[in-house]
Structure formats: C-alpha cells, structure tokens
Design a protein around this motif. Structure first.
Motif: not given
Length: 579
Positions: A505-519
């Motif tokens: 799924r295309v998303r940037t949330d996850s981990s802790y307090l961070t935004a991830q690679d959307p690819r």
C-alpha cells in the motif's frame, strides 16, 4: 541542560531516565555478541546488512532534548523525522526534528546517490518548537509534498511552495493544537479526494504537574505516564479543500476515548474501502478506529482482538508497522513495547486479528529490548518481509560502567516462511553500536533497490544505515502518483509472481514519529520480472501492466495509454515514468 550532555554526565550520576509505560526491568545492557534471544535460533554470522554512512554522506544532526536540570517527561520520547522528495527530483530528502524548544529542525536535500546537503537556511523549516513527529502529504492539491510537525506545544503545518521554500500556514489552516502531539498521518478519511489529518496526543502534561520518581536503586527517573493519570484525546482534522482544516474530533467520535497515543497508522483493515486508524497507546489499551463512513469512527480494538495481548495486558505501545505479511491481501499489524514485554504481532483475518507473536518467533526475540521505531521491510529482496527495530531503554540499567545506561543495540530479524530469526551481527551492522534510539525512517535513499534505514538517537549523531547486503535479490520499486502528481496515498499495488500475489500500500505513516518513503518496494528474489502489476487508486480506478522488468523504479500516474520513458538517475539505475 540538554539530554546529549546528561547521557555522559549527570544521567550517570543521578540515573535521570526511566519511564514509557511501567518501569522496565532494570538490568545491564547485554553485549550484542552475547545475545541469545531466549534460546531462539539465531542466523549464523553473515556479512553486515548495513553500513553506517551518515557523516560521509553529509548528514550532520543530533537530537539534544532538554528542558531543565531535573527530569521532564517530554525529554525521553522525541526522535522524529521524514523521508520526502520535496523537490520532486527522484531522490528522497530528509527532514529531521530537534527537541530543544529553540529551533534546530533540519532539511537535508539528497544530491543524488544518497549524498546530502543541509539546505535548511532559507527553507522556512527551522521551526522553534519542541518537535516530536511529522507527517507528509499534499494537503493543498498542488502536487508538492507538504509537512506537518507535531510538537510538545502548538503543532505546525508547512506548505511546500517549490524551489525549496516552505511557508508556515498553521494559523490559516487551523491545525495548531497546543497539546503533547506525537505521531500523525495524512489520509483521506471521507473519500472526497483531499487528505485529512489525524494527530495522536500523549499525556496532558505541564511543568505544574511534573512528579518526582525514582527507580528501584533510588536514583531519579522519568515517571511513567500512568503516574500522571492524565491521558488525553487525539485530534482529527477534516480537510476543507480550500487550504483550511476543521477539527471534527467530536462529531467523528474520535474524542469518545482517551489514551496515551505514540504510534499511528491509517489503513483499511476490514476491507470495506474506507481507511481505519490504529493508535498505539503507552500503558493503556490500544485503539482501532473503524471508519463507518460519513466521517464517523467507532473504537473497536477490543472486539477485533488488538487492544492488548493474549494475557489481557495493555502494554507500553510505542511504534507500529502494518504490511500484508502473510500475503492474504489483508494488512497485518505489529506494535512494539517496553523491555520485558514482547511485541504484539497480529495477523489480520478479514478485519479481526489473531495474536501470532509467539508462533512467529517474535515473542522471545523482542522482549529483551525497549523498541520504538520499527518496520516490516524486505531488506534482502528475497520476497519475504524482514523486521527492524530501533531500541533504547527508558529506565537506566544497573551497569555502573555504562557510558549510556539507556543504550541498547538495535534488532534485525529475517523473515522466513512465517517466522522471524534474529540476524547476527545484531542490528545488521559491524560494529554493533548501542544507542538510545527512537525513530526509524525506512526508504531507498540511493535508489539502488536496497532499503536503507535512518535512525534517530537521543544524544548521539543520526545514523544512515545503507543497505550493503551483497546477496540481495531482484527488486522493483513503484512510485504511484495521484492526478496532481503527488504520492497517491491510499493506493494499493499488487504484484503477481508465479502463483503468489504480493500486496503493498502507498503510505508514509508507520514506525515511530516518522514519515516513510511513499514508494512501494517489492523484493523479487531470483525473479527478473513481475508477471502482472496492478495499481488501484483510492477512487477505484485501476491500471494493469504485464511482464514488468525488474531492477528499476517505475512511476505510474493515473490515466490511459501508458507510455514508458526511461529517465537516468545518475547512478546506473533508471526510472521508467508511466503516464
């Protein structure tokens, strides 16, 4: 005094750290070479999976949280940042958050090949808050990725105006909540095409409510959140489509439950086409907000089996990750917890969850550490998701020789047919450092097909763990965009490889307090192409491609009559833009 200084001086003298959830068992940090993981089999020593490369790649940053000479709760939980391509040049940039309260957030531009330059000056992103977490998304629909920053204190929203310039539009947008913000996420809650915003809040804390706590050795510690008895409510903002937001926490139902939110992820867990919200609460039952439609949510974590573990214990939830681990099409879920507690790993069975922590091997392997940032990521590109956790205690160890009594080595586990085995060297690096780690940002920063990790540590320089595993398999990265050219948050990508269908799924949330690679990244093992690639956008439109060659990044925009155009990226790889 800043935490960075305390770690090497006053902390050792006074034991000034403890406390997410209930106090963790006080014990010396186990040297990485001696870890036995409760008797579970450990992979034989292999070449390092990662090489720490922050300084040589131009990343010069360190979190130095500090508020006073005595402990303050907000000092122990920062560690946020974001991976984003703010200039849309095909390379992931980094925005890293400082927690001094007097500015210091830094924007690093990726110059290509994973080499960075600090471009904060003139960007408008230095900020002056006690920063906690961040979320990325195109809130104004202009195709540029914007930035939201949660703070202890008023949150901030920065509009990307292009050319490396951001404008603080918090007051105009109406998202400056004054609480103790933590993780946040942009997602389309009402299916109107505009990303809405969910912000977790941690504890209703102030200087006047600070307490004095001591650990079992009698040394001063940070108090666990339960001692304050001050859970709070999260915030949901509706995007009004004109650059402003409306706080709909009350009418949506989000404010019907209180918690101590630290981690968040917005995914369609029950398969009804509407995105739900999972919140990891620290020392309280976790929340699962099921989207009822019409911008209404109902809390159903207990009914669906993911509010606490099998023994009925509400653990100290921090970071979260959600991916389809078992390839059944449903997004699964993991929540990391305090040392002495295991992770909570839930397999999604049609919208209801089965606790698979012990049978997956994650029970004994994880309980040795206090985990914060974590993610299901296929690091070795064998087609099976691995697991990385950034670790750091919240209660000082009893080791009088410890330079940092809160430091722990990170944890890397390799996924193998439904089970996870710890990798040695621990954390996948040589040497194996012990740090007080918080956020972990996952992404391919050098566009070589290997997933990298940026780890944010309290009182120590940021780490860039470049994936250098020599035996990586094939790969395909899919950069899905919406009609305006921004990452298509909420899109689903399915890759068929033989009889197996892998869903991401295309998303940037996850981990802790961070935004991830959307690819979206697919490890392919020894496969050199994807037989069928399907992209489904949030509005239901679909694109299908057949026999997609591996070893490249492809961009897919909505529309008909796709035409592939090769675009060199400067390091031998290429990007095919499918429009």
């Amino acid at each position: 005094m800043k935490i960075g200084a305390r770690l090497t001086a006053a902390w050792i003298a006074s034991g000034v750290l403890s406390g997410c959830g209930e106090s963790e068992p006080s014990a010396p940090v186990t040297p990485a070479a001696d870890l036995t993981f409760g008797g579970d089999p450990v992979l034989e020593t292999s070449p390092p999976w990662f090489r720490e490369s922050a300084a040589e790649r131009g990343l010069d940053f360190q979190i130095d949280a500090g508020m006073a000479t005595t402990p303050r709760l907000p000092e122990i939980v920062p560690g946020g940042g974001a991976a984003l391509d703010f200039d849309d040049d095909g390379w992931l940039d980094l925005y890293l958050l400082q927690a001094t309260g007097d500015g210091g957030n830094r924007l690093f531009r990726n110059l290509g090949g994973g080499r960075f330059a600090d471009v904060t000056d003139g960007s408008g992103l230095a900020d002056v808050g006690f920063a906690m977490g961040t979320a990325t998304g195109d809130y104004d629909g202009d195709g540029d990725v914007d930035l939201f920053v949660s703070n202890f204190g008023a949150d901030r929203l920065f509009r990307n105006d292009g050319d490396g310039r951001f404008v603080d539009v918090t007051d105009t947008a109406g998202v400056g909540h004054p609480g103790f913000g933590a993780s946040a996420t942009f997602f389309d809650a009402d299916a109107d095409g505009d990303p809405d915003l969910y912000v977790t809040n941690y504890v209703d804390w102030s200087e006047a409510t600070e307490l004095e706590c001591r650990n079992r050795t009698g040394r001063l510690d940070y108090c666990p959140p339960a001692r304050y008895d001050a859970p709070t409510r999260d915030v949901l903002y509706r995007n009004d489509g004109d650059g402003t937001f409306t706080d709909v926490s009350e009418e949506s139902g989000i404010n019907t439950a209180v918690g101590t939110g630290l981690g968040v992820v917005a995914v369609d867990f029950d398969g009804d086409g509407r995105r739900d919200v999972f919140v990891a609460n620290d020392g309280m039952p976790d929340h699962l907000w099921i989207n009822q439609g019409g911008l209404r949510f109902k809390e159903e974590a207990m009914q669906r089996g993911c509010d606490r573990d099998l023994s009925g214990v509400a653990k100290a939830g921090m970071g979260v990750s959600s991916e389809d681990v078992d390839d059944d099409g449903d997004p699964d879920l993991i929540v990391c917890n305090l040392g002495g507690e295991s992770d909570s790993f839930y397999l999604n069975d049609g919208g209801r969850f089965i606790d698979a922590t012990n049978r997956s091997g994650l029970g004994s392997a994880s309980r040795h550490f206090t985990r914060f940032g974590l993610g299901f990521v296929d690091f070795d590109n064998d087609g099976v998701l691995d697991l990385y956790a950034a670790n750091g205690r919240v209660g000082a160890s009893d080791d009088p020789e410890a330079v940092d009594p809160y430091a722990e080595p990170d944890l890397l586990l390799r996924g193998e047919a439904g089970r996870y085995r710890p990798v040695r060297p621990a954390g996948g690096t040589v040497p194996t450092p012990a740090r007080t780690s918080r956020g972990a940002i996952f992404g391919d920063f050098d566009n070589d097909g290997g997933q990298d990790v940026v780890v944010l540590d309290l009182g120590s320089p940021v780490r860039l763990l470049r994936n250098v595993l020599p035996s990586r398999g094939g790969w395909l990265t899919v950069d899905v965009r919406d009609g305006r050219g921004a990452p298509a948050i909420g899109a689903v990508v399915r890759a068929q490889m033989g009889d197996r269908v892998v869903t991401r799924r295309v998303r940037t949330d996850s981990s802790y307090l961070t935004a991830q690679d959307p690819r979206v990244h697919f490890g392919l093992g020894d496969v050199d192409s994807v037989g069928r690639l399907e992209v489904v956008w949030p509005d239901g439109s679909t694109r299908i491609m057949n026999d997609v060659a591996a070893g490249r990044i492809i961009r897919i925009d909505p529309g008909s009559n796709p035409e592939a155009v090769e675009k060199p990226l400067g390091d031998g790889s290429s990007e095919a833009a499918v429009r």
